[in-house]
Motif scaffolding. Structure first.
Motif, mmCIF file in Angstrom:
data_model
loop_
_atom_site.group_PDB
_atom_site.id
_atom_site.type_symbol
_atom_site.label_atom_id
_atom_site.label_comp_id
_atom_site.label_asym_id
_atom_site.label_seq_id
_atom_site.Cartn_x
_atom_site.Cartn_y
_atom_site.Cartn_z
ATOM 1 N N ALA A 1 0.826 -1.206 0.000
ATOM 2 C CA ALA A 1 0.000 0.000 0.000
ATOM 3 C C ALA A 1 0.859 1.255 0.000
ATOM 4 N N LYS A 2 1.923 1.251 0.816
ATOM 5 C CA LYS A 2 2.804 2.417 0.876
ATOM 6 C C LYS A 2 3.573 2.583 -0.429
ATOM 7 N N ALA A 3 4.090 1.461 -0.965
ATOM 8 C CA ALA A 3 4.920 1.535 -2.169
ATOM 9 C C ALA A 3 4.131 2.021 -3.381
ATOM 10 N N THR A 4 2.845 1.698 -3.432
ATOM 11 C CA THR A 4 2.009 2.132 -4.552
ATOM 12 C C THR A 4 1.355 3.486 -4.297
ATOM 13 N N GLY A 5 1.686 4.101 -3.158
ATOM 14 C CA GLY A 5 1.098 5.391 -2.831
ATOM 15 C C GLY A 5 -0.385 5.315 -2.559
ATOM 16 N N SER A 6 -0.820 4.147 -2.041
ATOM 17 C CA SER A 6 -2.258 3.914 -1.849
ATOM 18 C C SER A 6 -2.749 4.256 -0.450
ATOM 19 N N GLY A 7 -1.849 4.737 0.400
ATOM 20 C CA GLY A 7 -2.229 4.978 1.788
ATOM 21 C C GLY A 7 -3.386 5.941 1.959
ATOM 22 N N PRO B 1 -13.399 -0.809 -2.046
ATOM 23 C CA PRO B 1 -12.555 0.077 -2.860
ATOM 24 C C PRO B 1 -13.195 0.441 -4.183
ATOM 25 N N ALA B 2 -12.852 1.617 -4.666
ATOM 26 C CA ALA B 2 -13.393 2.098 -5.942
ATOM 27 C C ALA B 2 -12.361 2.030 -7.056
ATOM 28 N N SER B 3 -11.099 1.818 -6.720
ATOM 29 C CA SER B 3 -10.040 1.811 -7.726
ATOM 30 C C SER B 3 -8.946 0.849 -7.285
ATOM 31 N N LEU B 4 -7.973 0.605 -8.170
ATOM 32 C CA LEU B 4 -6.875 -0.292 -7.833
ATOM 33 C C LEU B 4 -6.035 0.231 -6.662
ATOM 34 N N GLU C 1 -4.998 -0.481 -0.303
ATOM 35 C CA GLU C 1 -5.211 -0.033 1.077
ATOM 36 C C GLU C 1 -6.329 -0.840 1.732
ATOM 37 N N TRP C 2 -7.378 -1.129 0.980
ATOM 38 C CA TRP C 2 -8.514 -1.870 1.526
ATOM 39 C C TRP C 2 -8.123 -3.295 1.912
ATOM 40 N N ILE C 3 -7.377 -3.999 1.035
ATOM 41 C CA ILE C 3 -7.009 -5.388 1.332
ATOM 42 C C ILE C 3 -6.041 -5.434 2.517
#
Length: 293
Positions: free
Chosen positions: A41-47, A66-69, A74-76
């Protein structure tokens, strides 16, 4: 005193046959999964992808899905962390209430259980206060919880461990070191770009290294009475912490000095692991490990 007593006397057969050490093993796996998914999550900037919602996400019934990849990452992470939290709390409840849980195992589990609400709060703060200090504290608290449950799990399986298990731990630790360096963003790394996938793999290798070193350090002291081996195993533990810490710092800071310290620590750890292998091959074991903890 055995921790292999049955958790429940009623219910499905598989549940009746479940033991505390199996619960610890599942909990350890869930904690490891939570850490790796958090890195993803952090590496993909999904936080912050869930629109700064916590613990909910950004769409679906009750704003839960979640609404997007990016928000999926972050959701998973939160989804697996929820099950890890339930497993930790369940392990803590059994450790607190069951008289069959060994006094050496119970404190480790209870400390991990007490740290869990702190870790949940830090996870929340990574959403609302996205600061490097909070992210680092969140990560190292997770590593501490993982290490506590790793030690507890090895203790719980003590009666089932053999010298072969110790050797497997040694070879695993030796194999993870070159993999750890190869996946690093240092000059010795073989990756051209430190992508989210590479980061995830490197942190998975870090957890494998920590777990294997814990296994080797504990079984080495159980199987052999040697002051020299105890000193070497102590050095292995300290150097493993150095590799884990400096490896993360070199990723964040990209400093040539940190890179050199990281590589140096990894080389010294490899030497210490080889010394452990030679010592344990030359020493005679003190006897069988008696009983499970």
């Amino acid at each position: 005193m055995s921790t292999d007593s049955r958790l429940l006397g009623r219910g499905p057969r598989w549940l009746r046959r479940a033991s505390f050490r199996h619960l610890l093993t599942v909990t350890l796996a869930l904690v490891a999964g939570t850490i790796v998914l958090g890195v993803a999550a952090k590496a993909t900037g999904s936080g912050l992808a869930c629109q700064a919602n916590w613990p909910q996400c950004d769409t679906g019934p009750f704003n839960l899905f979640p609404a997007s990849l990016p928000s999926f990452y972050e959701w998973i992470h939160r989804f697996v962390a929820m099950f890890a939290g339930f497993a930790i709390l369940g392990s803590g409840a059994v450790a607190w209430l069951s008289s069959s849980v060994d006094r050496r195992v119970a404190p480790l589990v209870l400390v991990g259980t007490v740290l869990t609400p702190v870790q949940v709060y830090l996870g929340r703060e990574t959403v609302f206060e996205y600061e490097m200090a909070i992210l680092s504290l969140h990560f190292w608290t997770a590593i501490l919880i993982f290490s506590l449950f790793a030690v507890a799990t090895v203790l719980a399986w003590k009666g089932s461990l053999s010298r072969r298990g110790m050797k497997a731990g040694l070879f695993t630790a030796l194999a993870t070191l070159p993999a750890h360096i190869a996946l690093s963003p240092t000059d010795l790394g073989v990756v051209s770009s430190y992508t989210p996938t590479v980061q995830l793999l490197q942190y998975a290798v870090t957890l494998a290294l920590i777990l294997s070193v814990i296994l080797v350090s504990m079984t080495g002291r159980w199987w052999f009475e040697s002051r020299m081996l105890a000193v070497v195993l102590g050095a292995v533990g300290v150097l493993t912490l150095g590799v884990a810490y400096l490896g993360r710092r070199s990723v964040m800071a990209f400093s040539p000095m940190l890179d050199s310290m990281y590589i140096g620590s990894a080389v010294l750890l490899a030497v210490a692991l080889v010394a452990t292998l030679r010592l344990t091959s030359a020493l005679e074991p003190e006897g069988e490990i008696k009983g499970s903890v």
